[in-house]
Design an enzyme around this catalytic site. Sequence first.
Site, PDB file in Angstrom:
ATOM      1  N   SER A   9       0.853  -1.193   0.000  1.00  0.00           N
ATOM      2  CA  SER A   9       0.000   0.000   0.000  1.00  0.00           C
ATOM      3  C   SER A   9       0.884   1.236   0.000  1.00  0.00           C
ATOM      4  O   SER A   9       1.638   1.470   0.954  1.00  0.00           O
ATOM      5  CB  SER A   9      -0.883   0.011   1.249  1.00  0.00           C
ATOM      6  OG  SER A   9      -1.353   1.330   1.460  1.00  0.00           O
ATOM      7  N   HIS A  34      -1.373  -1.244  -4.237  1.00  0.00           N
ATOM      8  CA  HIS A  34      -2.610  -0.906  -3.522  1.00  0.00           C
ATOM      9  C   HIS A  34      -2.656   0.600  -3.271  1.00  0.00           C
ATOM     10  O   HIS A  34      -1.739   1.176  -2.691  1.00  0.00           O
ATOM     11  CB  HIS A  34      -2.641  -1.681  -2.210  1.00  0.00           C
ATOM     12  CG  HIS A  34      -3.916  -1.558  -1.431  1.00  0.00           C
ATOM     13  ND1 HIS A  34      -5.044  -2.307  -1.704  1.00  0.00           N
ATOM     14  CD2 HIS A  34      -4.244  -0.767  -0.384  1.00  0.00           C
ATOM     15  CE1 HIS A  34      -6.003  -1.998  -0.854  1.00  0.00           C
ATOM     16  NE2 HIS A  34      -5.551  -1.053  -0.043  1.00  0.00           N
ATOM     17  N   ASP A  36      -4.792   3.678  -1.633  1.00  0.00           N
ATOM     18  CA  ASP A  36      -5.826   3.988  -0.646  1.00  0.00           C
ATOM     19  C   ASP A  36      -6.379   5.389  -0.857  1.00  0.00           C
ATOM     20  O   ASP A  36      -5.674   6.382  -0.688  1.00  0.00           O
ATOM     21  CB  ASP A  36      -5.242   3.868   0.769  1.00  0.00           C
ATOM     22  CG  ASP A  36      -5.029   2.420   1.168  1.00  0.00           C
ATOM     23  OD1 ASP A  36      -5.998   1.647   1.067  1.00  0.00           O
ATOM     24  OD2 ASP A  36      -3.896   2.064   1.554  1.00  0.00           O
ATOM     25  N   MET A  38      -8.992   8.173   0.397  1.00  0.00           N
ATOM     26  CA  MET A  38      -9.754   8.541   1.609  1.00  0.00           C
ATOM     27  C   MET A  38     -10.284   9.964   1.461  1.00  0.00           C
ATOM     28  O   MET A  38      -9.581  10.844   0.964  1.00  0.00           O
ATOM     29  CB  MET A  38      -8.840   8.473   2.831  1.00  0.00           C
ATOM     30  CG  MET A  38      -8.151   7.136   3.006  1.00  0.00           C
ATOM     31  SD  MET A  38      -7.193   7.094   4.522  1.00  0.00           S
ATOM     32  CE  MET A  38      -6.423   5.471   4.375  1.00  0.00           C
ATOM     33  N   HIS A  67      -8.551   1.189  -3.625  1.00  0.00           N
ATOM     34  CA  HIS A  67      -9.439   0.948  -2.482  1.00  0.00           C
ATOM     35  C   HIS A  67     -10.087   2.274  -2.092  1.00  0.00           C
ATOM     36  O   HIS A  67      -9.438   3.148  -1.537  1.00  0.00           O
ATOM     37  CB  HIS A  67      -8.570   0.377  -1.341  1.00  0.00           C
ATOM     38  CG  HIS A  67      -9.302   0.138  -0.066  1.00  0.00           C
ATOM     39  ND1 HIS A  67      -8.641  -0.106   1.126  1.00  0.00           N
ATOM     40  CD2 HIS A  67     -10.624   0.097   0.221  1.00  0.00           C
ATOM     41  CE1 HIS A  67      -9.523  -0.293   2.085  1.00  0.00           C
ATOM     42  NE2 HIS A  67     -10.735  -0.159   1.577  1.00  0.00           N
ATOM     43  N   MET A  69     -12.125   4.423   0.129  1.00  0.00           N
ATOM     44  CA  MET A  69     -12.716   4.609   1.469  1.00  0.00           C
ATOM     45  C   MET A  69     -13.389   5.967   1.455  1.00  0.00           C
ATOM     46  O   MET A  69     -12.929   6.927   2.081  1.00  0.00           O
ATOM     47  CB  MET A  69     -11.611   4.518   2.528  1.00  0.00           C
ATOM     48  CG  MET A  69     -11.125   3.089   2.731  1.00  0.00           C
ATOM     49  SD  MET A  69      -9.490   3.024   3.481  1.00  0.00           S
ATOM     50  CE  MET A  69      -8.498   3.267   2.013  1.00  0.00           C
ATOM     51  N   MET A 138     -11.414  -5.858   5.869  1.00  0.00           N
ATOM     52  CA  MET A 138     -10.556  -4.964   6.656  1.00  0.00           C
ATOM     53  C   MET A 138     -10.238  -5.618   7.997  1.00  0.00           C
ATOM     54  O   MET A 138     -11.142  -6.080   8.703  1.00  0.00           O
ATOM     55  CB  MET A 138     -11.271  -3.626   6.923  1.00  0.00           C
ATOM     56  CG  MET A 138     -11.470  -2.734   5.720  1.00  0.00           C
ATOM     57  SD  MET A 138      -9.981  -2.337   4.774  1.00  0.00           S
ATOM     58  CE  MET A 138      -8.900  -1.649   6.020  1.00  0.00           C
ATOM     59  N   ASP A 176      -6.669  -6.576   4.481  1.00  0.00           N
ATOM     60  CA  ASP A 176      -6.002  -5.271   4.550  1.00  0.00           C
ATOM     61  C   ASP A 176      -6.015  -4.727   5.975  1.00  0.00           C
ATOM     62  O   ASP A 176      -7.074  -4.544   6.569  1.00  0.00           O
ATOM     63  CB  ASP A 176      -6.771  -4.315   3.612  1.00  0.00           C
ATOM     64  CG  ASP A 176      -6.144  -2.935   3.486  1.00  0.00           C
ATOM     65  OD1 ASP A 176      -5.068  -2.698   4.065  1.00  0.00           O
ATOM     66  OD2 ASP A 176      -6.754  -2.085   2.795  1.00  0.00           O
TER      67      ASP A 176
HETATM   68  C1  DX5 Z   1      -6.043   1.386   5.957  1.00  0.00           C
HETATM   69  C2  DX5 Z   1      -5.706   1.169   4.516  1.00  0.00           C
HETATM   70  C3  DX5 Z   1      -4.619   0.201   4.349  1.00  0.00           C
HETATM   71  C4  DX5 Z   1      -3.290   0.637   4.920  1.00  0.00           C
HETATM   72  C5  DX5 Z   1      -2.624  -0.583   5.446  1.00  0.00           C
HETATM   73  O1  DX5 Z   1      -7.122   2.203   6.082  1.00  0.00           O
HETATM   74  O2  DX5 Z   1      -6.830   0.683   3.805  1.00  0.00           O
HETATM   75  O3  DX5 Z   1      -4.452  -0.227   2.997  1.00  0.00           O
HETATM   76  O4  DX5 Z   1      -2.447   1.277   4.013  1.00  0.00           O
HETATM   77  O5  DX5 Z   1      -1.480  -0.217   6.136  1.00  0.00           O
HETATM   78  P1  DX5 Z   1      -0.770  -1.198   7.150  1.00  0.00           P
HETATM   79  O6  DX5 Z   1      -0.310  -2.377   6.354  1.00  0.00           O
HETATM   80  O7  DX5 Z   1       0.358  -0.385   7.693  1.00  0.00           O
HETATM   81  O8  DX5 Z   1      -1.787  -1.578   8.194  1.00  0.00           O
HETATM   82 ZN    ZN Z   2      -6.433  -0.257   1.765  1.00  0.00          ZN
END
Ligand code: DX5
Ligand code: ZN
Length: 220
Positions: A9, A34, A36, A38, A67, A69, A138, A176
């Site tokens: 990620s 990956h 993320d 947000m 992903h 969010m 998750m 994840d």
């Molecule tokens: C969390 C994200 C993850 C995050 C994971 O909200 O969706 O993808 O980057 O990071 P680690 O592996 O450090 O938990």
């Molecule tokens: Zn993620």
Amino acid sequence: MKDILIAPSILSCDFLRLGQEVEDVEDAGADLIHVDVMDGHFVPNITIGPMFVEALRRINRKPLDVHLMIENPAQYVRQFAEAGSDIVTIHAEADNHLFRTLDVIKESGTRAGISFNPATPLNLLKHVISIVDLVLIMTVNPGFGGQKYIPEMAGKVTEARKMIDKAGRYIDLEVDGGIKAENAAEVVKAGGNILVMGTEIFHSGDYRKKIEEVRGKLGR
Ligand code: DX5
Ligand code: ZN
């Protein structure tokens, strides 16, 4: 035996050196990148948008696993798909019209994923399993990298694995949050086949060594 894929990620990479970081982690053996996304509403953090995926698209060699969010994903999925995502995953909690939104993703020729927060039951998965290409469980409450894996989630991963195996078509099971070399085997044993890893890889100092260590723990 299913192939186990490792998806670093980039949330935990050095954003100032993004292009180089992606290249380095791909050279080190990453299977997917990956990404993320947000929005500061669905989760208490803000990251990046479709323009960023478009920029990544110019340099990546491995599939972009995006992903989302975000609240109201229906408004944005087409943009993310057209920006060049290979997979777009939305959260079950964020959308009241999952069939429609997943369909929009697939119409653009992109694989469609559905994600579940730790406390969200998997019940509705059976109603959309005919159209999803990926299920993302998750194992932390989303929003930040570097959180602690919630061990109770192993049972949920297994529950998802059983539903997927019954579906009779290929669906990835991604996990994840808080995944490290030390618990990777537990996640795979529970049924996961894509492991997202942020801090474990990007804060390791040696991406290749870390990915090899993870594969070593998995015996492959
Ligand atoms: C969390 C994200 C993850 C995050 C994971 O909200 O969706 O993808 O980057 O990071 P680690 O592996 O450090 O938990
Ligand atoms: Zn993620």
